[in-house]
Design a protein around this motif. Sequence first.
Motif, PDB file in Angstrom:
ATOM      1  N   VAL A  62       0.858  -1.191   0.000  1.00  0.00           N
ATOM      2  CA  VAL A  62       0.000   0.000   0.000  1.00  0.00           C
ATOM      3  C   VAL A  62       0.891   1.237   0.000  1.00  0.00           C
ATOM      4  CG1 VAL A  62      -1.789   1.274   1.238  1.00  0.00           C
ATOM      5  CG2 VAL A  62      -1.842  -1.227   1.202  1.00  0.00           C
ATOM      6  N   ARG A  77       1.143   5.422  -0.229  1.00  0.00           N
ATOM      7  CA  ARG A  77       0.340   6.642  -0.063  1.00  0.00           C
ATOM      8  C   ARG A  77       1.046   7.881  -0.620  1.00  0.00           C
ATOM      9  NH1 ARG A  77      -3.856   5.094   3.110  1.00  0.00           N
ATOM     10  NH2 ARG A  77      -3.467   3.207   4.298  1.00  0.00           N
ATOM     11  N   GLY A 127     -12.622   3.627  -5.145  1.00  0.00           N
ATOM     12  CA  GLY A 127     -12.841   2.766  -3.983  1.00  0.00           C
ATOM     13  C   GLY A 127     -14.263   2.270  -3.851  1.00  0.00           C
ATOM     14  N   SER A 144      -5.475   2.166  -8.090  1.00  0.00           N
ATOM     15  CA  SER A 144      -5.454   3.415  -7.310  1.00  0.00           C
ATOM     16  C   SER A 144      -6.840   3.621  -6.717  1.00  0.00           C
ATOM     17  CB  SER A 144      -5.036   4.611  -8.175  1.00  0.00           C
ATOM     18  OG  SER A 144      -5.966   4.818  -9.199  1.00  0.00           O
ATOM     19  N   ILE A 145      -6.843   4.132  -5.487  1.00  0.00           N
ATOM     20  CA  ILE A 145      -8.099   4.476  -4.813  1.00  0.00           C
ATOM     21  C   ILE A 145      -7.982   5.932  -4.404  1.00  0.00           C
ATOM     22  CG2 ILE A 145      -9.586   4.041  -2.813  1.00  0.00           C
ATOM     23  CD1 ILE A 145      -8.599   1.176  -2.761  1.00  0.00           C
ATOM     24  N   TYR A 146      -8.763   6.763  -5.035  1.00  0.00           N
ATOM     25  CA  TYR A 146      -8.697   8.204  -4.734  1.00  0.00           C
ATOM     26  C   TYR A 146     -10.011   8.842  -5.168  1.00  0.00           C
ATOM     27  CZ  TYR A 146      -7.166  13.065  -4.808  1.00  0.00           C
ATOM     28  OH  TYR A 146      -7.060  14.414  -4.599  1.00  0.00           O
ATOM     29  N   SER A 171     -17.256   4.758   1.127  1.00  0.00           N
ATOM     30  CA  SER A 171     -15.844   4.401   1.299  1.00  0.00           C
ATOM     31  C   SER A 171     -15.718   3.234   2.278  1.00  0.00           C
ATOM     32  CB  SER A 171     -15.129   5.650   1.819  1.00  0.00           C
ATOM     33  OG  SER A 171     -13.949   5.303   2.463  1.00  0.00           O
ATOM     34  N   ILE A 205     -12.142   1.397   3.051  1.00  0.00           N
ATOM     35  CA  ILE A 205     -10.792   1.096   2.609  1.00  0.00           C
ATOM     36  C   ILE A 205     -10.325  -0.286   3.095  1.00  0.00           C
ATOM     37  CG2 ILE A 205      -9.527   2.312   4.457  1.00  0.00           C
ATOM     38  CD1 ILE A 205      -8.630   2.668   0.823  1.00  0.00           C
ATOM     39  N   ASP A 259     -11.885  -2.805   0.895  1.00  0.00           N
ATOM     40  CA  ASP A 259     -11.238  -2.738  -0.430  1.00  0.00           C
ATOM     41  C   ASP A 259      -9.908  -3.493  -0.408  1.00  0.00           C
ATOM     42  OD1 ASP A 259     -13.297  -1.168  -1.329  1.00  0.00           O
ATOM     43  OD2 ASP A 259     -12.189   0.727  -1.282  1.00  0.00           O
ATOM     44  N   VAL A 293      -1.331  -1.024  -4.180  1.00  0.00           N
ATOM     45  CA  VAL A 293      -2.494  -0.149  -4.109  1.00  0.00           C
ATOM     46  C   VAL A 293      -1.976   1.262  -3.848  1.00  0.00           C
ATOM     47  CG1 VAL A 293      -4.687   0.306  -2.972  1.00  0.00           C
ATOM     48  CG2 VAL A 293      -3.821  -2.035  -3.085  1.00  0.00           C
ATOM     49  N   CYS A 346      -3.030   4.715  -2.684  1.00  0.00           N
ATOM     50  CA  CYS A 346      -4.145   5.481  -2.103  1.00  0.00           C
ATOM     51  C   CYS A 346      -3.610   6.731  -1.416  1.00  0.00           C
ATOM     52  CB  CYS A 346      -5.052   4.645  -1.219  1.00  0.00           C
ATOM     53  SG  CYS A 346      -4.277   3.530  -0.118  1.00  0.00           S
TER      54      CYS A 346
END
Length: 308
Positions: A6, A8, A34, A57-59, A76, A78, A81, A93, A95
Amino acid sequence: MSVPEVLRDKDLMRSWSRSRRCNGQTIALVPTMGFLHEGHLSLIRTAKSLADLIIVSIYVNPSQFSPSEDLSTYPSDISGDLRKLSAAGVNAVFCPAELYHSASGNELGGHREAINGERVVASCLEDVGSGHETWIRVERLEKGMCGTSRPVFFRGVATVVAKLFNIVEPDVAVFGKKDYQQWRVICRMVRDLDFDVKVIGSDIIRDFDGLAMSSRNVHLSPTQREKALSINRSLSKAKLAAEKGQKNCQDLKDLVKQTISEAGGKIDYVEIMEQQGLRPVEEISCPVVICVAAWFGNVRLIDNLEID
Ligand SMILES: Nc1ncnc2c1ncn2[C@@H]1O[C@H](COP(=O)(O)OP(=O)(O)OP(=O)(O)O)[C@@H](O)[C@H]1O
Ligand SMILES: CC(C)(CO)[C@@H](O)C(=O)[O-]
Ligand code: BAL
């Protein structure tokens, strides 16, 4: 089941990606906001057939929502996910907490601020004096359909996807055809700006009852969900009518509108466009797509059906 890394931070994301590409591995990016469902997982399966490594990508991109839209209530989950992405065999991932620069130069768009303990959301970045001022416009394709009802949507999508491409540097990126206009806008941006990324459109995944999967479906009450089935029903009716020889698009659009309205949906738009350039068609004589957006209570859903 392997746990994906993960990341960030955008610099870490870029070096993760670059080091793997230097080793000769190819990378596919699946951009999402997400609250993942089977539709997203199908994009991952498509991506796995195209590249060695998969990054999701989760945004939730604030710049594609105007102030009256549903950024503050966008669903959401997370941790859920991350569980799904582990099971799906994703490698990384991305995020980020924020992707835009603020006026102060920090990487904080400032779109979510707690005032008196409440979450206040200003979804259009300029509204909060953001330092971000560079936007990508896909000038013709962004107009009409979702571009009419969501005036900053495609500008925000094109810009954030360009940012993601610059950070992740993928070989391939996979988008869902559920967001048909979005997919075409991104293809055009990639072509016009010479991004070295292959863009793939992946088929719509529907629930057992035909409703196109969408993160926003979670906001539908059982009654609204039942009514929303009219979207897929209306598209199937129109396709059948076209296959039986009805070529007049106004008549086909009226059929779709009537089916949805009778079920209690409020039409945002129904359009029949040629598939490549999304130009409106009056008589069907080439591959077309019927695109629909409709409201069920406070939930706006989109769907479409290609007629080849
Ligand atoms: N049912 C689906 N079938 C195929 N692709 C999908 C489906 N739903 C979403 N996608 C794709 O997943 C990607 C990420 O979409 P996003 O995270 O916005 O989910 P979403 O379900 O479309 O949410 P929303 O409720 O905002 O419509 C997009 O490329 C989108 O087209
Ligand atoms: C492409 C995208 C991730 C850009 O924010 C979003 O519009 C989506 O999830 O479809
Ligand atoms: N899937 C499209 C993202 C949005 O509706 O904002």
